[in-house]
Design a protein around this motif. Structure first.
Motif, PDB file in Angstrom:
ATOM      1  N   HIS A   6       0.829  -1.212   0.000  1.00 26.89           N
ATOM      2  CA  HIS A   6       0.000   0.000   0.000  1.00 26.89           C
ATOM      3  C   HIS A   6       0.863   1.262   0.000  1.00 26.89           C
ATOM      4  O   HIS A   6       0.396   2.331  -0.403  1.00 26.89           O
ATOM      5  N   VAL A  11       1.073   2.338  -6.321  1.00 33.44           N
ATOM      6  CA  VAL A  11      -0.254   2.183  -5.727  1.00 33.44           C
ATOM      7  C   VAL A  11      -0.834   3.546  -5.365  1.00 33.44           C
ATOM      8  O   VAL A  11      -2.003   3.837  -5.635  1.00 33.44           O
ATOM      9  N   HIS A  15      -4.146   5.152  -7.047  1.00 36.09           N
ATOM     10  CA  HIS A  15      -5.284   5.564  -6.231  1.00 36.09           C
ATOM     11  C   HIS A  15      -5.601   7.046  -6.444  1.00 36.09           C
ATOM     12  O   HIS A  15      -6.772   7.433  -6.564  1.00 36.09           O
ATOM     13  N   GLU A  16      -4.580   7.872  -6.509  1.00 35.46           N
ATOM     14  CA  GLU A  16      -4.803   9.302  -6.712  1.00 35.46           C
ATOM     15  C   GLU A  16      -5.473   9.564  -8.051  1.00 35.46           C
ATOM     16  O   GLU A  16      -6.373  10.415  -8.160  1.00 35.46           O
ATOM     17  N   ARG A  19      -9.127   8.699  -7.650  1.00 34.12           N
ATOM     18  CA  ARG A  19      -9.813   9.740  -6.863  1.00 34.12           C
ATOM     19  C   ARG A  19     -10.105  10.968  -7.722  1.00 34.12           C
ATOM     20  O   ARG A  19     -11.199  11.543  -7.662  1.00 34.12           O
ATOM     21  N   ILE A 122      -3.708  -4.874  -8.195  1.00 31.85           N
ATOM     22  CA  ILE A 122      -4.195  -3.676  -7.506  1.00 31.85           C
ATOM     23  C   ILE A 122      -5.674  -3.557  -7.837  1.00 31.85           C
ATOM     24  O   ILE A 122      -6.067  -3.727  -9.004  1.00 31.85           O
ATOM     25  N   ILE A 124      -9.128  -0.997  -6.988  1.00 35.75           N
ATOM     26  CA  ILE A 124      -9.690   0.189  -6.332  1.00 35.75           C
ATOM     27  C   ILE A 124     -11.147   0.334  -6.745  1.00 35.75           C
ATOM     28  O   ILE A 124     -11.475   0.305  -7.944  1.00 35.75           O
ATOM     29  N   HIS A 126     -13.843   3.156  -5.903  1.00 36.04           N
ATOM     30  CA  HIS A 126     -13.938   4.473  -5.271  1.00 36.04           C
ATOM     31  C   HIS A 126     -15.339   5.029  -5.498  1.00 36.04           C
ATOM     32  O   HIS A 126     -15.769   5.212  -6.644  1.00 36.04           O
ATOM     33  N   SER A 133     -13.616   4.772  -0.238  1.00 37.55           N
ATOM     34  CA  SER A 133     -12.569   4.369  -1.170  1.00 37.55           C
ATOM     35  C   SER A 133     -11.971   3.045  -0.700  1.00 37.55           C
ATOM     36  O   SER A 133     -11.297   2.989   0.331  1.00 37.55           O
ATOM     37  N   VAL A 135      -9.459  -0.069  -1.328  1.00 37.06           N
ATOM     38  CA  VAL A 135      -8.199  -0.318  -2.034  1.00 37.06           C
ATOM     39  C   VAL A 135      -7.631  -1.651  -1.564  1.00 37.06           C
ATOM     40  O   VAL A 135      -7.611  -1.944  -0.363  1.00 37.06           O
TER      41      VAL A 135
END
Length: 273
Positions: A6, A11, A15-16, A19, A122, A124, A126, A133, A135
């Protein structure tokens, strides 16, 4: 093979990007009201919005920067056989639960996965309107808003067990002897599965015709939280095949999955001619 965590930059960047994509969609979302995005319909009648397409384009650009050698599979992009030549592929549903999104219901999500050799590494899911969120990183657990999650510790489905499933499928499962409390409809399949991962639901089911982009990210989140998503044959799902469509699926904690799968197979055999 690279082992991720993580804390890895990849990762975090992945994730960003998701988002930020969620923020794009959120700009068109109106709780309890119809979306401000333009809505059209694909062949077969399913809706697609301006927001779906903008999220798709944004993440294709962002992910190409992060993983330039990975293939691409998205609900809103014309499929290409090129992805089949890649060991890694990015699998995306820009808005899972488009109908809900378009009508102002909050349970929709951006679902993205990095798949390597057929299995997600990975994942996600969201949900911007819910501020949730989820993950997961293979071998490193699953988290909701940064906190570890795990599936229900229920030993068996019983009358009070919370289950998410289409109505017709719930009736089939009851005929097979399973007891549970059917919960209100969750319009996003990815969210239905991650609700099992977090223990919000004790089990979840999906009828035929889900695709890789609906389930790949949620599959890993459930697995890393101590659960299983599988079809009637009980085998792990394989992604990035020629055929992206899957059959009847069950999502459940590992300790009750075998009994649920047995009931599913029994009821399906009874319904087949």
């Amino acid at each position: 093979m690279t082992v991720l965590s993580h804390a890895d930059d990849l990762v975090a960047s992945f994730h960003e990007a998701v988002r930020r994509a969620g923020d794009i969609a959120l700009g068109f979302f109106r709780p309890g009201q119809r979306t401000t995005a333009r809505v059209t319909h694909k062949e077969g009648g399913s809706p697609v919005t301006e927001a779906d397409l903008l999220v798709d384009a944004f993440l294709r650009t962002e992910f190409a920067r992060l993983l330039p050698d990975a293939g691409w599979l998205s609900e809103e992009t014309e499929d290409s056989e090129d992805r089949l030549t890649r060991s890694e592929v990015l699998v995306l549903d820009p808005i899972d639960g488009t109908r809900a999104f378009a009508l102002g219901e909050k349970t929709w999500a951006v679902a993205a996965a990095l798949v390597r050799d057929g299995r997600p590494q990975i994942g996600i899911v969201h949900a911007p309107a819910l501020k949730q969120s989820y993950v997961a990183v293979r071998g490193a657990g699953a988290r909701l808003n940064g906190a570890p999650i795990q599936v229900s510790q229920l030993a068996a489905l019983e009358a009070g067990s919370k289950v998410g499933a289409p109505m017709f499928l719930a009736e089939e499962l009851r005929l097979a002897g399973l007891k549970f409390s059917l919960q209100p409809r969750v319009p996003s399949l990815a969210m239905r599965i991650v609700y099992v991962a977090s223990g919000t639901l004790d089990a979840g089911f999906a009828s035929e015709n889900s695709n890789d982009w609906d389930i790949a990210a949620a599959d890993l989140i459930l697995e890393e939280a101590g659960g299983r998503l599988a079809s009637l044959d009980g085998c792990d799902l394989v992604y990035n095949r020629v055929e992206t469509r899957h059959g009847l699926l069950a999502a459940a904690p590992l300790q009750i999955y075998p009994a649920i799968n047995h009931a599913m197979r029994r009821t399906r055999n009874a319904f087949e001619p």
